[in-house]
Design an enzyme around this catalytic site. Structure first.
Site, PDB file in Angstrom:
ATOM      1  N   GLY A  77      -1.927   3.991   1.522  1.00  0.00           N
ATOM      2  CA  GLY A  77      -0.747   4.816   1.691  1.00  0.00           C
ATOM      3  C   GLY A  77       0.353   4.055   2.410  1.00  0.00           C
ATOM      4  N   GLY A 125      -5.299   5.257   0.702  1.00  0.00           N
ATOM      5  CA  GLY A 125      -4.682   6.269  -0.147  1.00  0.00           C
ATOM      6  C   GLY A 125      -5.061   6.148  -1.608  1.00  0.00           C
ATOM      7  N   GLU A 148      -9.093   2.149   7.881  1.00  0.00           N
ATOM      8  CA  GLU A 148      -8.180   2.877   8.763  1.00  0.00           C
ATOM      9  C   GLU A 148      -8.422   2.640  10.251  1.00  0.00           C
ATOM     10  OE1 GLU A 148      -7.779   4.610   4.817  1.00  0.00           O
ATOM     11  OE2 GLU A 148      -9.521   4.081   6.048  1.00  0.00           O
ATOM     12  N   ASP A 156      -9.156   9.023   6.154  1.00  0.00           N
ATOM     13  CA  ASP A 156      -8.716  10.347   5.714  1.00  0.00           C
ATOM     14  C   ASP A 156      -8.816  10.478   4.198  1.00  0.00           C
ATOM     15  OD1 ASP A 156      -6.636   8.551   5.267  1.00  0.00           O
ATOM     16  OD2 ASP A 156      -5.053   9.971   5.801  1.00  0.00           O
TER      17      ASP A 156
END
Length: 445
Positions: A77, A125, A148, A156
């Site tokens: 992301g 992402g 992450e 996530d």
């Protein structure tokens, strides 16, 4: 790399960051930021959501496919823009995570079959828009990671749902360490459902476009036609003794206990794993472990809602800003604060990030919810699937006794219709998780 990615980087701006194509019965999404490894920004997410919503169950599309232009499906992301918005105290700072999680959950809830082609780098992402699909294709170019914790965040995009549902403690290990998997390993880990050589992708896309059905079984059979050929030399690098060590060390509920277990191993792998983890955000490690343990017992919708509550708090944290700025902007080593695990109590993590209420509630775009992926039968058998056959708990696996390892391997090969990787996966699990007592094969708990 297969020519299936086609579009030249020089036309990126002209064609947009997401290209939507119609291929007879297929509606195809192509992520088109090759210079940025197709990093997913808010504009791309807002482009994809209405496309998928309009195609899903409408009769316009028999199949939806996703791929990337260049050497990545999607490398992650666009967290740099999120940090910039947070530093500027922009009113819509949390919009990125809210919209991204809406898209991730939507992918998990589609009625129309969705095929993600993970040909190249697939991280962060990029995993959120691929791993929740019923069909996930890895190639020899695939590189998977959830890194992450290296930027002060947590795994996530639904990581709290899919990681703890991988075999044993493998998902906990991948989520905490950010370790990379590639090629067939992505299949054997249960992250991909199929392994297709990149040279066959163009022919596969043509075949999918010709299917006049949205029946998942028919699509699965079509993908299997292009799967890799049987290779008895293929092995899962996270199997064997390494995998035994992962299960021994990452079964605990505190990071301190995991570190102690790694010390006890006294192996090169364990020493390197701990050294690598010491470079990561201590706060992120503690949040991540708690997140994954909780996610193992929650539905997919509840996992996304939990992650959004975490993201709301972390997006303004100094840890996240430090991690993104150091790793992605300045290319330097982050200076974490707190710098050690001992400075962070496990109770404070629980109270601050998990028990304290969030500012807003995540609204999802679909009411669908479940505790297990509905199409997991298209992946390789899990360790739990294999255990149930060994112990006789699987009512549909009627085998004569005594049962040998070869009997079980052959049963799964027949049950999965000769699927590539079944023989290798079942063989490795049996070698690691069973022992022969007399003429009886016993599962080692």
């Amino acid at each position: 790399m297969s020519q299936v990615h086609g579009t030249a980087a020089s036309t990126e701006e002209a064609q947009g960051e997401v290209i939507a194509k119609k291929l007879i019965g297929v509606r195809q999404l192509i992520l088109n930021r090759p210079k940025r490894l197709n990093a997913l920004n808010l504009n791309m997410i807002k482009t994809i959501i209405p496309k998928i919503l309009s195609w899903n169950g409408s009769g316009l599309a028999n199949i939806i496919t996703l791929k990337g232009n260049g050497r990545a499906l999607c490398a992650g992301g666009d967290v740099r823009s999120v940090v910039e918005a947070a530093k500027a105290k922009a009113p819509n700072t949390n919009e990125y995570f809210a919209t991204e999680y809406q898209l991730n959950h939507l992918v998990s809830a589609l009625d129309t079959p969705y095929v993600s082609i993970m040909d190249g780098i697939t991280m962060g992402g990029g995993i959120g828009i691929s791993v929740h699909a019923p069909f996930r294709i890895a190639t020899e170019n695939t590189v998977f990671a959830m890194p992450e914790t290296a930027i002060g965040l947590f795994p996530d995009v639904g990581g709290s749902f899919f990681l703890p549902r991988l075999d044993g403690q493998l998902g906990i290990y991948l989520g905490l360490t950010g370790a990379k998997l590639s090629a067939e390993d992505v299949l054997f880990a249960g992250i991909a459902t199929h392994f297709v050589p990149s040279s066959r992708l163009e022919a596969l896309e043509t075949r999918l476009s010709e299917i006049e059905s949205s029946d998942h079984d028919i699509i699965n059979t079509a993908i299997e036609e292009f799967a890799a050929d049987y290779d008895p030399e293929v092995q899962f690098t996270m199997g064997g003794e390494t995998r035994k060590a992962i299960d021994r060390c990452f079964k605990f509920n505190t990071v301190e206990e995991i570190f102690a277990a790694l010390d006890k191993e006294k192996s090169e792998w364990a020493a390197k794993t701990k050294a690598d983890m010491l470079e990561l955000s201590p706060t992120s490690l503690k949040i991540t472990l708690q997140q994954l343990r909780i996610g193992a017992k929650r539905s997919i919708a509840d996992c996304f809602k939990m992650e959004y509550k975490l993201a709301e708090k972390i997006v303004f944290s100094s840890e996240f800003h430090e991690g993104v700025t150091a790793k992605l902007v300045n290319r330097t080593k982050p200076k974490w604060n707190p710098a050690t695990l001992s400075e962070i109590s496990n109770d404070s993590i629980l109270k601050t990030y998990f028990e304290a209420p969030g500012e807003t509630q995540l609204t999802l775009l679909s009411p669908k919810d479940y505790m297990q992926y509905p199409y997991r039968k298209y992946a390789l058998p899990t360790e739990e699937d294999i255990r149930r056959v060994v112990t006789g708990d699987a009512a549909d696996a009627i085998l004569s006794h005594p049962i040998s390892g070869d009997d079980i391997i052959n049963w799964f090969v027949r049950e999965r219709q000769g699927k590539f990787g079944v023989h290798e996966k079942v063989r490795e699990v049996l070698q690691r998780k069973t022992k022969l007592e007399g003429d009886v094969l016993r599962w080692i708990y």
